[in-house]
Write a protein that holds these residues in place. Structure first.
Motif, PDB file in Angstrom:
ATOM      1  N   TYR A  39       0.875  -1.165   0.000  1.00 20.84           N
ATOM      2  CA  TYR A  39       0.000   0.000   0.000  1.00 20.84           C
ATOM      3  C   TYR A  39       0.918   1.223   0.000  1.00 20.84           C
ATOM      4  CZ  TYR A  39      -2.686   3.711   2.361  1.00 20.84           C
ATOM      5  OH  TYR A  39      -3.238   4.917   2.732  1.00 20.84           O
ATOM      6  N   ASP A  40       1.065   1.809  -1.158  1.00 21.37           N
ATOM      7  CA  ASP A  40       1.983   2.943  -1.322  1.00 21.37           C
ATOM      8  C   ASP A  40       1.194   4.202  -1.671  1.00 21.37           C
ATOM      9  OD1 ASP A  40       4.372   1.417  -0.952  1.00 21.37           O
ATOM     10  OD2 ASP A  40       4.080   0.595  -2.952  1.00 21.37           O
ATOM     11  N   LYS A  41       1.536   5.249  -0.967  1.00 23.09           N
ATOM     12  CA  LYS A  41       0.867   6.520  -1.196  1.00 23.09           C
ATOM     13  C   LYS A  41       1.922   7.603  -1.322  1.00 23.09           C
ATOM     14  CE  LYS A  41      -2.816   9.423   0.714  1.00 23.09           C
ATOM     15  NZ  LYS A  41      -3.723   9.618   1.868  1.00 23.09           N
ATOM     16  N   LYS A  42       1.780   8.415  -2.349  1.00 22.25           N
ATOM     17  CA  LYS A  42       2.704   9.529  -2.566  1.00 22.25           C
ATOM     18  C   LYS A  42       1.905  10.821  -2.647  1.00 22.25           C
ATOM     19  CE  LYS A  42       6.110   6.721  -5.031  1.00 22.25           C
ATOM     20  NZ  LYS A  42       6.872   6.521  -6.287  1.00 22.25           N
ATOM     21  N   ILE A  43       2.425  11.844  -1.960  1.00 21.99           N
ATOM     22  CA  ILE A  43       1.779  13.157  -1.947  1.00 21.99           C
ATOM     23  C   ILE A  43       2.824  14.201  -2.313  1.00 21.99           C
ATOM     24  CG2 ILE A  43       0.558  14.871  -0.547  1.00 21.99           C
ATOM     25  CD1 ILE A  43      -0.354  12.598   1.260  1.00 21.99           C
ATOM     26  N   GLU A  44       2.436  15.119  -3.183  1.00 20.73           N
ATOM     27  CA  GLU A  44       3.341  16.215  -3.544  1.00 20.73           C
ATOM     28  C   GLU A  44       2.587  17.527  -3.466  1.00 20.73           C
ATOM     29  OE1 GLU A  44       6.610  17.588  -6.908  1.00 20.73           O
ATOM     30  OE2 GLU A  44       5.538  15.679  -7.124  1.00 20.73           O
ATOM     31  N   ILE A  45       3.247  18.520  -2.870  1.00 17.29           N
ATOM     32  CA  ILE A  45       2.673  19.861  -2.745  1.00 17.29           C
ATOM     33  C   ILE A  45       3.472  20.814  -3.614  1.00 17.29           C
ATOM     34  CG2 ILE A  45       2.241  21.784  -1.173  1.00 17.29           C
ATOM     35  CD1 ILE A  45       1.863  19.688   1.044  1.00 17.29           C
ATOM     36  N   GLU A  46       2.762  21.480  -4.493  1.00 15.47           N
ATOM     37  CA  GLU A  46       3.359  22.511  -5.350  1.00 15.47           C
ATOM     38  C   GLU A  46       2.440  23.717  -5.325  1.00 15.47           C
ATOM     39  OE1 GLU A  46       5.975  20.471  -8.787  1.00 15.47           O
ATOM     40  OE2 GLU A  46       3.818  20.256  -9.043  1.00 15.47           O
ATOM     41  N   GLY A  47       2.926  24.806  -4.752  1.00 16.70           N
ATOM     42  CA  GLY A  47       2.091  26.001  -4.629  1.00 16.70           C
ATOM     43  C   GLY A  47       0.868  25.701  -3.776  1.00 16.70           C
ATOM     44  N   LYS A  48      -0.326  25.957  -4.314  1.00 16.84           N
ATOM     45  CA  LYS A  48      -1.571  25.705  -3.590  1.00 16.84           C
ATOM     46  C   LYS A  48      -2.179  24.349  -3.941  1.00 16.84           C
ATOM     47  CE  LYS A  48      -2.674  30.656  -3.579  1.00 16.84           C
ATOM     48  NZ  LYS A  48      -3.681  31.686  -3.990  1.00 16.84           N
ATOM     49  N   LYS A  49      -1.443  23.555  -4.710  1.00 17.08           N
ATOM     50  CA  LYS A  49      -1.988  22.289  -5.199  1.00 17.08           C
ATOM     51  C   LYS A  49      -1.391  21.109  -4.449  1.00 17.08           C
ATOM     52  CE  LYS A  49      -2.601  19.688  -9.528  1.00 17.08           C
ATOM     53  NZ  LYS A  49      -2.281  19.668 -10.967  1.00 17.08           N
ATOM     54  N   LEU A  50      -2.245  20.174  -4.062  1.00 23.15           N
ATOM     55  CA  LEU A  50      -1.824  18.936  -3.422  1.00 23.15           C
ATOM     56  C   LEU A  50      -2.227  17.769  -4.330  1.00 23.15           C
ATOM     57  CD1 LEU A  50      -2.153  17.927   0.279  1.00 23.15           C
ATOM     58  CD2 LEU A  50      -3.058  16.403  -1.451  1.00 23.15           C
ATOM     59  N   SER A  51      -1.259  16.957  -4.735  1.00 22.97           N
ATOM     60  CA  SER A  51      -1.515  15.817  -5.615  1.00 22.97           C
ATOM     61  C   SER A  51      -1.228  14.513  -4.879  1.00 22.97           C
ATOM     62  CB  SER A  51      -0.640  15.904  -6.872  1.00 22.97           C
ATOM     63  OG  SER A  51      -0.897  17.093  -7.585  1.00 22.97           O
ATOM     64  N   VAL A  52      -2.094  13.527  -5.082  1.00 26.91           N
ATOM     65  CA  VAL A  52      -1.991  12.242  -4.395  1.00 26.91           C
ATOM     66  C   VAL A  52      -1.985  11.114  -5.414  1.00 26.91           C
ATOM     67  CG1 VAL A  52      -3.046  10.718  -2.673  1.00 26.91           C
ATOM     68  CG2 VAL A  52      -3.274  13.197  -2.434  1.00 26.91           C
ATOM     69  N   TRP A  53      -1.066  10.151  -5.206  1.00 31.09           N
ATOM     70  CA  TRP A  53      -1.039   8.928  -6.017  1.00 31.09           C
ATOM     71  C   TRP A  53      -1.112   7.729  -5.079  1.00 31.09           C
ATOM     72  CZ3 TRP A  53       1.998  13.157  -6.717  1.00 31.09           C
ATOM     73  CH2 TRP A  53       1.941  13.801  -7.965  1.00 31.09           C
ATOM     74  N   VAL A  54      -1.971   6.798  -5.389  1.00 29.25           N
ATOM     75  CA  VAL A  54      -2.178   5.633  -4.533  1.00 29.25           C
ATOM     76  C   VAL A  54      -2.015   4.366  -5.358  1.00 29.25           C
ATOM     77  CG1 VAL A  54      -3.822   4.407  -3.049  1.00 29.25           C
ATOM     78  CG2 VAL A  54      -3.761   6.906  -3.051  1.00 29.25           C
ATOM     79  N   ASP A  55      -1.303   3.389  -4.795  1.00 27.62           N
ATOM     80  CA  ASP A  55      -1.066   2.110  -5.465  1.00 27.62           C
ATOM     81  C   ASP A  55      -1.220   1.002  -4.425  1.00 27.62           C
ATOM     82  OD1 ASP A  55      -0.177   0.019  -7.062  1.00 27.62           O
ATOM     83  OD2 ASP A  55       1.280   1.280  -8.087  1.00 27.62           O
ATOM     84  N   ILE A  56      -2.139   0.065  -4.669  1.00 26.48           N
ATOM     85  CA  ILE A  56      -2.464  -0.961  -3.681  1.00 26.48           C
ATOM     86  C   ILE A  56      -2.510  -2.335  -4.331  1.00 26.48           C
ATOM     87  CG2 ILE A  56      -4.283  -1.793  -2.107  1.00 26.48           C
ATOM     88  CD1 ILE A  56      -5.099   1.157  -1.778  1.00 26.48           C
ATOM     89  N   SER A  57      -1.994  -3.336  -3.628  1.00 22.83           N
ATOM     90  CA  SER A  57      -2.154  -4.719  -4.072  1.00 22.83           C
ATOM     91  C   SER A  57      -2.603  -5.559  -2.879  1.00 22.83           C
ATOM     92  CB  SER A  57      -0.856  -5.262  -4.665  1.00 22.83           C
ATOM     93  OG  SER A  57       0.181  -5.257  -3.720  1.00 22.83           O
ATOM     94  N   ILE A  58      -3.678  -6.325  -3.087  1.00 19.62           N
ATOM     95  CA  ILE A  58      -4.271  -7.138  -2.030  1.00 19.62           C
ATOM     96  C   ILE A  58      -4.362  -8.581  -2.518  1.00 19.62           C
ATOM     97  CG2 ILE A  58      -6.281  -7.470  -0.541  1.00 19.62           C
ATOM     98  CD1 ILE A  58      -6.990  -4.522  -1.034  1.00 19.62           C
TER      99      ILE A  58
END
Length: 624
Positions: A39-58
């Motif tokens: 369960y991997d989650k990546k978050i990046e903040i640039e200026g006023k923007k927040l971007s999220v990427w999620v990758d899951i294997s079950i």
């Protein structure tokens, strides 16, 4: 109706906070039917923007794990999910199934009490029939403006192990944030190419957390990382530098929203002009709110944070907790009474508010009215609560009183023993060993009062009586409810009267019949060797039973163990009695104090409860 819509009513929300909720109602014992591989989650903040990427294997190991293939990913109308993909990988590593666009359904997040919301879920189910197999899915989502960066946990479902989870947060070097780490390792922090990178690695074993009686909220026991920006632009600019600064931002949101129409102002004047003080005026206006305005969840606006104007509530005759509290505040202001919105986490088992971590930690709003001698508290969402009654869902916890530049964390008063005590009088008439009748009068307060009040206003007569019977002594004996009464709408107790046939109660030993005291209304607790969680009693448990037992003069009745006392740091239990002619008068009192106790205290608590059970079992009335 679409083929895959049948499972929508049993959606499992798989991921935490911004993109899902924990399945905390699941059992915590791991059945190995499924496991989260990554369960991997990546978050990046640039200026006023927040971007999220999620990758899951079950990995799904058998049919019992199929519920983990039902996925719902929350989003809002302004923050759309992108790049959603999912596939099934069989035991040989081959992709055997892929998510198709037509298999994804957009469902409004409207709850049973909502009018409308701008929150939705992307819902799909992707499964296979040859075990084991792996469900993999990923997606991304962006936010323009945000109050929170993340509240991350490696726990996807309480009964499912997580082998490896990670959170990676990338921010500009000058971006200020606040981090709270709970039951987890500190972040690994690096600086690369002018950016700061934080990384958390986690695992989860289902056996490490167990749902237990009188345990703290699960949210306090799981590993978790909470991250908020120190300064934010979410509607108006705001700051989590302090509770005062956050309160100022909340105050800005409601600025100018006390715009009552003239007709509503006239109603306020008519209701209050002849009343002498703050309490009587507030009482009249609270009853007006209860009788004319209904609560309904309206979650549109700045992430559900923005209250609707008082004029909106006056015109439409409904509102959510923010809108109703704002409206009530406006009614009081029109009557010359100052009141303050107060943010609180409402739940029967309070979630601990970390006062050293200013952030949005609340889920509800109530109203505080200072008086000359005290503070009145109003729960505006309830049309049945007595005036000034908060009850078990909001008592005894930290809250944020919003008063512009004077906003601060306060302590909401705790319910006392008297406010939670259940008083029961039991008059028993023993005319023969097999002819025993009883009359019961029980006064319900606290949690039982709240539940019974809800039943009285919303359920059938049979449901009301079934609940009442479940709380009375001698539950296994035939009984008839003769009265259920709340004296006035502001009474904080409900009286239940019943008649019982106890002729079959007790045990026969030759010619003698033995009666013991009825069981206490207290759940069975785990043995110390089985207990994992600390103890938490959010409010006192207090029962006082008074027995008057009249025995026919032709029957010989004796009482054993009529006086006893058990005391500990957790509470007390006592039995006192006297015999007057053919009557036995006996009083039993049981108290558990509110408070938190560590796992190291549990053995002592178990011994305390065991001693009480032994005492009760030894208090006997023998009939010959």
């Amino acid at each position: 109706m679409r083929a895959n819509s049948s499972f929508l009513s049993k959606i499992i929300f798989l991921i935490g906070y911004l993109f899902c909720h924990l399945t905390l109602s699941a059992q915590s014992k791991n059945d190995n039917s499924a496991e989260v591989l990554t369960y991997d989650k990546k978050i990046e903040i640039e200026g006023k923007k927040l971007s999220v990427w999620v990758d899951i294997s079950i990995q799904i190991n058998n049919q019992d794990g199929q519920n983990m293939t039902q996925v719902a990913i929350p989003y809002s109308a302004s923050n759309k999910i992108k790049d959603l993909s999912a596939s099934i990988i069989d035991a040989s590593g081959n992709e055997v199934k892929k998510l198709k666009k037509r298999d994804v359904v957009d469902v409004s997040s409207i709850s049973g009490y909502s009018l409308y919301e701008d929150d939705f879920n992307k819902v799909f189910e992707l499964s296979y029939n040859q075990y084991p197999y792996v469900l993999k899915y990923s997606y991304s989502i962006s936010y323009n403006g945000f109050l929170s960066i993340d509240e991350w946990t490696p726990v996807i479902a309480l009964n499912t192990n997580t082998k490896k989870a990670s959170l990676t947060l990338t921010t500009p070097t000058d971006f200020q944030l606040s981090i709270k780490e709970q039951n987890t390792n500190q972040a690994i922090k690096n600086t690369e190419d002018g950016k700061v990178i934080y990384e958390w690695i986690g695992t989860y074993t289902a056996e490490s957390i167990k749902k237990e009686v009188f345990a703290p909220p699960i949210h306090e026991l799981i590993p978790k990382v909470s991250i908020v920006p120190l300064n934010f632009e979410y509607g108006p600019s705001g700051s989590f530098q302090s509770w005062q600064s956050y309160g100022e931002w909340l105050n800005q949101l409601s600025y100018g929203l006390h715009d009552l129409p003239e007709s509503e102002k006239q109603i306020v004047r008519n209701l209050t002009q002849d009343l002498p003080d703050i309490e009587s005026k507030a009482n009249a206006l609270y009853h007006y709110l209860q009788d004319n305005i209904r609560y309904i969840n309206v979650a549109i606006g700045i992430g559900g944070m923005l209250p609707y104007p008082a004029s909106y509530v006056a015109q439409n005759r409904y509102g959510d907790c923010k809108a109703l509290t704002n409206y009530m505040q406006a009614l009081l202001a029109e009557a010359g009474i100052e009141a303050f919105c107060t943010d609180v986490y409402a739940d029967e088992v309070p979630v601990n508010i970390d006062t050293n971590f200013p952030s949005q930690q609340f889920n509800h709003v109530i109203l505080a009215i200072p008086t000359k001698t005290d503070t009145l508290w109003l729960e505006t969402t309830s049309n049945i609560n007595p005036f000034g009654y908060l009850g078990t869902f909001t008592q005894n916890r930290k809250a944020l009183l919003v008063n512009s530049s004077q906003s601060k964390i306060i302590q909401i008063p705790a319910m006392t023993n008297v406010e939670t005590r259940r008083d029961t009088r039991i008059d028993i008439s023993i005319q023969a060993k097999n002819k025993i009748q009883a009359k019961v009068n029980s006064k319900f307060r606290g949690d039982d009062f709240e539940t019974l009040l809800y039943y009285m206003k919303n359920e059938s007569k049979s449901e009301i009586e079934n609940f009442a019977k479940s709380k009375l002594p001698y539950q296994q004996s035939p009984s008839t409810i003769t009265k259920i009464n709340q004296k006035t709408r502001d009474s904080q107790e409900i009286t239940v009267e019943a008649e019982m046939n106890l002729s079959d109660y007790g045990q026969q030993f030759g010619e003698a019949k033995v009666l013991n005291l009825p069981s206490l209304d207290f759940p069975k607790i785990e043995r110390p060797s089985q207990r994992k969680s600390p103890l938490f009693f959010p409010y006192p448990i207090h029962y006082k039973d008074e027995f008057e037992i009249t025995i026919d003069e032709n029957i010989e009745g004796t009482l054993s163990n009529g006086t006893d006392k058990v005391e500990s740091a957790f509470g007390s239990f006592s039995v006192t009695s006297e015999k007057v002619n053919n009557k036995i008068i006996l009083t039993r009192e049981f108290i558990i104090k509110s408070g938190r106790y560590g796992t190291e205290d549990y053995t002592e608590f178990f011994e305390f409860i065991s001693s009480i059970n032994e005492s009760r079992a030894k208090t006997l009335i023998t009939l010959k």
